[in-house]
Structure formats: C-alpha cells, structure tokens
Write an enzyme that holds these catalytic residues in place. Structure first.
Site: not given
Ligand code: AR6
Length: 168
Positions: A34, A10, A122-123
């Site tokens: 985020d 994490d 972006s994944t």
C-alpha cells in the site's frame, strides 16, 4: 482458463492493466504494498481514494471487497484496492482471503483489464502464513470465472516466491 505467472519483484513496477493493492479499510494508505503504491503512484491515487470514502465507502471498504482507481504515475492503468483479513489462529478467515482475489478479478473484469498483477495479500503486516496464503491465492484464481487472461503473482522475496511456485 486464466494463465498464471509467478515472478519475483516489485508490484509497483508491473506494466499490466491492473495492479492489486493490499490495502486497509480506510483506503488512505499504509505500509507494505500500500505504501509503495501510493509513494510511486503519486497523489492522484489518494485523491481518488478520498473521493471513494466520501461517496460509496463512508465506513471504509469492507474486508474481502475490492474497488478500483486509476494508477497515477505507475506503469499500470488501474489500481484495484482490496482489504485482506488479518490472520487469526482461532478463526478461519480463508473465505475472506479468497474473496479478495475473486472480487479483485470481478472489478478487473468491469474495467476490461486483461492482465492483472497480485501481491500475496495479507501475508505481510496482516500476518497470514505465506504457504497457506499462496495456496488460497492460486486455487482461487485458478477456479475464477473471469475474462482476465493473465494473472501475475508478484512476490517480494524468495520465500514467498517458493511458496507460490509450489502451486505452479
Ligand atoms: N511488491 C510486491 N510485494 C510486496 C511489496 C512490493 N512492493 N512490498 C511488500 N510486499 P503487506 P498485508 C509483500 O504488508 O499483509 C498496509 O499497511 C510482502 O512481503 O503489504 O495485506 C495496508 O495499509 C507480503 O508478502 O500487506 C494494511 O494496513 C505481501 O506483499 C496492511 O499493510 C503483503 O504484505 C495490509 O497487510
């Protein structure tokens, strides 16, 4: 040359100088990495993001760019927020994804950070195929001209870890 590490875990738990946030242009939070960073880091990060929106980034942070805040209650010292491109099957946006890694390292250099943790930008919600996202991430970091000594890619699940480890 940058030393590259791959770990499953994490990103909010990483005790590094800077963790990179897979943010969106609003800088005002979202899901995925985020959401986790703002939840665990506390309101101080969001407050600095609001200040950035009110000053340098009135129209939002453009895709491929990066900006830093402090890290609130996270173990890291700073959060570098970057905005990855949304995956497109019809348009090649690889250069924007590479730019996220390069610009984040440039901001990390400005901060004097020596250790930086990245998620697989972006994944997730932005839909970039993990194998391609992993290749761009590792190739870009390997080629970067930076004073950062260690980059740790922090992968949330086994599939992402395996995709990155291919490039070890
Ligand atoms: N630590 C490490 N990796 C994680 C964590 C975590 N805590 N949580 C998810 N991942 P995403 P994006 C992985 O969706 O695709 C937000 O709403 C996840 O499995 O966080 O760039 C923003 O506000 C995936 O492999 O980021 C934007 O609107 C990777 O991190 C949008 O999502 C990135 O997934 C950005 O989408």
């Amino acid at each position: 040359m940058v030393r590259i590490e791959f770990v499953r875990g994490d990103i909010t738990e990483q005790a590094v100088d800077a963790v990179v946030n897979a943010a969106n242009s609003s800088l005002l939070g979202g899901g995925g990495v985020d959401g986790a960073i703002h939840r665990k880091g506390g309101p101080e990060i969001l407050s600095e993001c609001r200040d950035l929106r009110a000053s340098r980034y009135g129209k939002g942070l453009p895709t491929g760019q990066a900006v830093a805040t402090t890290a609130g209650r996270l173990p890291a010292r700073w959060v570098v927020h970057t905005v990855g491109p949304v995956w497109s099957a019809t348009e090649d946006r690889s250069e924007l994804l590479a730019s996220c890694y390069r610009e984040s390292l440039r901001v990390a250099d400005e901060l004097g950070a020596r250790t930086v943790a990245f998620p697989a930008i972006s994944t997730g919600i932005y839909g970039w195929p993990i194998e391609d996202g992993a290749r761009i991430a590792v190739e870009t970091v390997r080629a970067a001209d930076t004073a950062v000594e260690t980059v740790r890619f922090v992968l949330f699940d086994e599939r992402a870890y395996a995709a990155f480890a291919e490039h070890a």
